[in-house]
Enzyme design. Structure first.
Site, PDB file in Angstrom:
ATOM      1  N   GLY A 517       0.813  -1.204   0.000  1.00 46.00           N
ATOM      2  CA  GLY A 517       0.000   0.000   0.000  1.00 46.00           C
ATOM      3  C   GLY A 517       0.845   1.251   0.000  1.00 46.00           C
ATOM      4  O   GLY A 517       2.056   1.201   0.226  1.00 46.00           O
ATOM      5  N   GLY A 519       0.640   5.132   1.641  1.00 46.81           N
ATOM      6  CA  GLY A 519      -0.097   6.048   2.502  1.00 46.81           C
ATOM      7  C   GLY A 519       0.554   7.409   2.429  1.00 46.81           C
ATOM      8  O   GLY A 519       1.475   7.623   1.650  1.00 46.81           O
ATOM      9  N   GLY A 522       4.547   7.764   2.487  1.00 49.74           N
ATOM     10  CA  GLY A 522       5.341   6.556   2.557  1.00 49.74           C
ATOM     11  C   GLY A 522       4.700   5.364   1.870  1.00 49.74           C
ATOM     12  O   GLY A 522       3.517   5.352   1.562  1.00 49.74           O
ATOM     13  N   LYS A 538       5.984   0.516   7.194  1.00 54.64           N
ATOM     14  CA  LYS A 538       5.836   1.718   6.395  1.00 54.64           C
ATOM     15  C   LYS A 538       7.149   2.477   6.371  1.00 54.64           C
ATOM     16  O   LYS A 538       7.709   2.801   7.410  1.00 54.64           O
ATOM     17  CB  LYS A 538       4.746   2.602   6.978  1.00 54.64           C
ATOM     18  CG  LYS A 538       4.533   3.870   6.178  1.00 54.64           C
ATOM     19  CD  LYS A 538       3.350   4.622   6.695  1.00 54.64           C
ATOM     20  CE  LYS A 538       3.260   5.978   6.027  1.00 54.64           C
ATOM     21  NZ  LYS A 538       2.227   6.782   6.628  1.00 54.64           N
ATOM     22  N   ASP A 631      -7.221  12.593   7.773  1.00 51.88           N
ATOM     23  CA  ASP A 631      -7.179  11.956   6.468  1.00 51.88           C
ATOM     24  C   ASP A 631      -7.979  10.659   6.476  1.00 51.88           C
ATOM     25  O   ASP A 631      -7.480   9.597   6.113  1.00 51.88           O
ATOM     26  CB  ASP A 631      -5.731  11.706   6.030  1.00 51.88           C
ATOM     27  CG  ASP A 631      -5.621  11.453   4.523  1.00 51.88           C
ATOM     28  OD1 ASP A 631      -6.583  11.765   3.788  1.00 51.88           O
ATOM     29  OD2 ASP A 631      -4.579  10.926   4.084  1.00 51.88           O
TER      30      ASP A 631
END
Ligand code: NAG
Ligand code: NAG
Ligand code: NAG
Ligand code: NAG
Ligand code: NAG
Ligand code: NAG
Ligand code: NAG
Ligand code: NAG
Length: 796
Positions: A517, A519, A522, A538, A631
């Site tokens: 993923g 985000g 990062g 991350k 967010d």
């Protein structure tokens, strides 16, 4: 087989003339494990280097004190391969022609090497100091054992930058244990407990500030050693004299497997070692000593005594460091009772600190949480002129310690239908203290230049070490006089996670291969930690200009949070320019993925809506520090095996610092288009209602299947929904126009009405008419209570 060399050892030691032991090893020669007299002996015979048996047919290349009849229990001062013993056959230490000194296992695998290179001749010698030195003919030192200490320092051997002493696992197992002596980022010499899942510093006393412990953070030369007279000193201004200071004794400084650092001395090798100084006088204050869910008792005659808490049993009867586990796993909420343990303290791992809470109020807070095993209750007069009680609600029970000197009591949660009939003892507190709402620490700190500077300054000095963060906080508390006294003796240390090295994480993620993923700031990779836990790692991009600040925000914020609907952080790494955060990995990925593949049924969708609301409500209102997420979007909501949602990615989170009107301002827009509340654009004050707006948009997306980022502009989505459900309270059918037709199965009409109603309230343009997240939770729960009975719920 292993016995023979053992018995042979003392003989050899006492008759060096018999042995082939020479005083040096030269190029092309080896010491063989089978030849029990293949030893290096120091010029006056104080130290011996050779293969030492550590188990059945297992040997380590080691240096030990020459002691008569020590058998396999000699005083080892150094080991080359403590974590990888070699076979008792055909293993050897060889000095190659290249100048490399290597240790081979069973004639094949190289388990250890100095990686030295030399054209000229080389000698390996054991010096009288106990230092094993590899030098060339010019007398240059190519390698020396003093540079790579294991668990012991010898006379004048320095512990320097980036070096550490690591304890043995136990008295009989020489492999690396959990305790370390090292210089931390703050230039202070510390003792550290570092198990696979927890790291925490315990010396100097973590309740003291650096200067209170009489240490200094200013000298970055980072050097510690002891002198011949018995003065152990370090560059952070620490020094301590041994009890036999001045005597010309043999000495060694060892970090023992029980986590204590001790200076030992003896007149000569025929005597037993005596402890002439130790870092910690109270063995129970060594972290991790009894493992989780246990209490350490100090028994003057026999030292420490660990015992499991009631309802817990030892995890491994041979190893206290693993602690205790519950006999029965229970989720106790309001069907609970509390067992009072007097004079017991558990260090760290608090959800929060509730000053001026009565015992009943404290019980209530803990009762309501499934994951609260108990709480600490203090009613001490010490430094507490107002006689207010303190309540520390725990989420983990570590470092339990009973001492008559503690004024605290600990209250352990037990089932009401407990097999233990012991009634809850009455507290000392009888006068019912009126309680005001929790006074949140952060809201009282004014945003002024000096504080900002102090924070900045202290953060630089304290570095990113978690204790650093804690110190920064203490520092703030102490600099700011109002409302500080109360908090001074309280420690907000959520040390429930550890610091990883970059190499460790590189290995765990196989060199950052599997991306799962992206985000804010990062990329997230899948990783498998050394304890086999699957993690999401991350890695923050370094071009993100706010890289480090953002990193700190993540670490300090998430480290303190603990809620089943918020992602759990396991650790972090701050090395050079690398900034990484390690989270639990969610089996079912993000809500965004699940929405686009239409894998969720209506029941799951409703549960997700409720879970996210609970997580955000906790974030906004229940945790010690008010936090905005800023967010919220489907990409940041992750689903576990049971499709329970967890809110993740706090990269943009921001502790809500409010001014006197309860209003805060942020300098720049944060969030993702489609989910951003209008007040960002209109430059209005930013409150927790920005998250409420984003949450509303997520709900609408879950119901309609239309994404405000891709399919339709967010405000148009709101208008479209409103237009299509006109008169919905009277005519249920009109919901059908908006619900996503691709989702399988029937939806509950009442449930859907509530969900859409909540979503529209949340997505209101006017922030003041939006509900709080707590109200959202209540509205959604209202449905659960009444279940499918008709609920009055109007949609404007
Ligand atoms: C090893 O020696 C130490 C100190 O002489 C002693 O306390 C310990 O009991 C011995 N251990 C064994 C296994 O003999
Ligand atoms: C290096 O080795 C030589 C030869 O064994 C020895 O004479 C000399 O003292 C050694 N130098 C050092 C610094 O240990
Ligand atoms: C020593 O401890 C390590 C780590 O716990 C373990 O892997 C190893 O098997 C132990 N060695 C012996 C000889 O018990
Ligand atoms: C021990 O060493 C420290 C640092 O070198 C020094 O300040 C202190 O005076 C010494 N103490 C004694 C008793 O020699
Ligand atoms: C820092 O510590 C080292 C080693 O202990 C010492 O030699 C040096 O003088 C110290 N520097 C300062 C500025 O105190
Ligand atoms: C250790 O503690 C347990 C439980 O408190 C007690 O029963 C036991 O007698 C203690 N052992 C020693 C050696 O004091
Ligand atoms: C828990 O408390 C709630 C209200 O406080 C009550 O309605 C409920 O019955 C209690 N649960 C149990 C299992 O007793
Ligand atoms: C604790 O609460 C009582 C009752 O509200 C109040 O009078 C007292 O000032 C509070 N004490 C502190 C230290 O806040």
């Amino acid at each position: 087989m292993a016995i023979i060399p053992l018995l042979a050892l003392p003989l050899i030691l006492y008759s060096p003339s018999l042995s082939s032991a020479s005083d040096s090893l030269t190029k092309g020669s080896s010491l063989l494990v089978e030849n029990t007299n293949d030893l290096l002996i120091s010029p006056r015979g104080t130290f011996i280097a050779g293969f030492f048996p550590v188990g059945d047919n297992a040997y380590c290349f080691a240096i030990w004190f020459d002691e008569p009849f020590c058998n396999n229990n000699c005083t080892i001062v150094w080991m080359a391969n403590r974590d990888q013993p070699v076979n008792g056959k055909r293993s050897a230490l060889s000095l190659l022609k290249s100048g490399n000194l290597i240790l081979t296992d069973a004639g094949r695998i190289t388990v250890w090497a100095t990686d030295t290179v030399s054209e000229s001749s080389v000698h390996l010698q054991l010096q009288e100091s106990g230092n094993l030195v590899l030098n060339n003919s010019e007398g240059d030192i190519l390698w020396q054992s003093f540079d790579f200490p294991t668990n012991t320092l010898l006379l004048l051997q320095p512990l320097s930058k980036d070096k550490q002493l690591v304890s043995s696992r136990s008295q009989t197992n020489y492999s690396s244990g959990f305790y370390k002596l090292l210089f931390d980022n703050d230039n202070v010499l510390h003792l550290l407990f570092a198990s696979p899942s927890i790291t925490s510093l315990y010396w100097p006393d973590p309740e003291l500030l650096v200067f209170e412990a009489k240490r200094s953070t200013y000298n970055n030369s980072r050097r510690a050693y002891f002198d011949p007279l018995g003065n152990f000193s370090s560059s952070d201004k620490f020094f301590s004299k041994s009890a036999d200071y001045g005597a010309n004794f043999q000495r060694r400084l060892t970090i023992d497997s029980d986590g204590n650092l001790r200076l030992y001395s003896r007149e000569d090798k025929r005597e037993a070692w005596t402890v002439s100084w130790q870092a910690i006088s109270q063995p129970c204050s060594i972290h991790g000593i009894c493992g989780p869910n246990s209490v350490c008792n100090y028994v003057p005659s026999s030292g420490r005594n660990c015992s499991c808490l009631r309802g817990f049993k030892m995890k491994d009867v041979t190893d206290w460091s693993l602690g205790c586990e519950p006999e029965i796993k229970l989720c106790l909420t309001n069907e609970t009772n509390f067992l009072r343990l007097t004079n017991v303290q558990f260090y760290g791992y608090d959800y929060g600190f509730y000053p001026n809470y009565t015992l009943d109020r404290c019980k209530e807070v803990c009762s309501q949480r499934c994951d609260c095993p108990g709480f600490q209750f203090r009613f001490s007069k010490h430094g507490n002129p107002n006689n207010t009680p303190y309540c520390f609600v725990k989420f983990r029970l570590l470092n339990g310690f009973r001492s008559p000197s503690f004024e605290d009591d600990f209250y352990l949660k037990v089932p009401i239908t407990s097999p233990y009939p012991a009634p809850v003892e009455e507290s000392r507190l009888h006068c019912a203290v009126e309680i005001t709402k929790l006074d949140r620490v952060y809201t009282k700190i004014p945003e002024n230049g000096t504080l900002k500077f102090l924070l900045w300054f202290a953060s630089i000095v304290g570095a990113i070490e978690f204790t650093g963060i804690f110190l920064v906080w203490c520092f703030l508390m102490r600099t700011h006089q109002t409302s500080v006294v109360v908090k001074q003796d309280y420690l907000q240390v959520a040390t429930g996670f550890r610091k990883f090295t970059y190499t460790e994480l590189e290995k765990a993620t196989h060199g950052f291969r599997e991306e799962i993923g992206r985000g804010a700031g990062g990329i997230v990779y899948r990783g498998v930690l050394s304890d086999h836990r699957i993690a999401a790692v991350k890695r923050l991009t370094d071009e993100a200009s706010q890289g480090e600040a953002q990193f700190r925000a993540e670490v300090s914020v998430i480290g303190k949070l603990n809620h089943m609907n918020l992602i759990e952080m396991w650790g972090y790494c701050a090395e050079g320019k690398h900034r990484l955060v390690v989270y639990e990995c969610m089996e079912h990925g993000s809500l965004a993925d699940n929405l686009s593949s239409n894998t969720l049924d209506w029941k799951q969708r409703f549960n997700i809506a409720l879970g996210v609301a609970k997580g955000l409500s906790y974030l906004h209102e229940e945790c010690l520090e008010w936090v905005l997420h800023c967010d919220i979007k489907p990409q940041n909501i992750l689903l576990d095996l049971g499709y329970q949602p967890k809110v993740s990615d706090f990269g943009l989170s921001h502790p809500l610092k409010t001014d006197s009107h309860g209003i805060s301002r942020l300098s720049r827009i944060r969030g993702t288009r489609g989910y951003i509340a209008p007040e960002w654009v209109l430059n209005l004050p930013i409150t927790s209602k920005v998250d409420v707006y984003s949450y509303g948009m997520v709900l609408l997306e879950m119901v309609t299947g239309k994404s405000p980022t891709a399919d339709i502009e967010d405000r148009r989505l709101v208008t479209w929904v409103k237009e299509n459900i006109k008169g919905a309270s009277a005519m249920d059918l009109s919901m059908e126009k908006i619900v996503n037709p691709d989702v399988e199965g029937n939806y509950d009409k009442t449930q859907m009405k509530i969900l859409v109603g909540v979503a529209l309230k949340c997505a209101n343009e006017d922030k003041d008419t939006r509900p709080t997240m707590r109200q959202v939770v209540e509205m959604l729960l209202q449905y659960e209570k009444h279940n499918s009975e008709s609920v009055e719920f109007t949609i404007e």
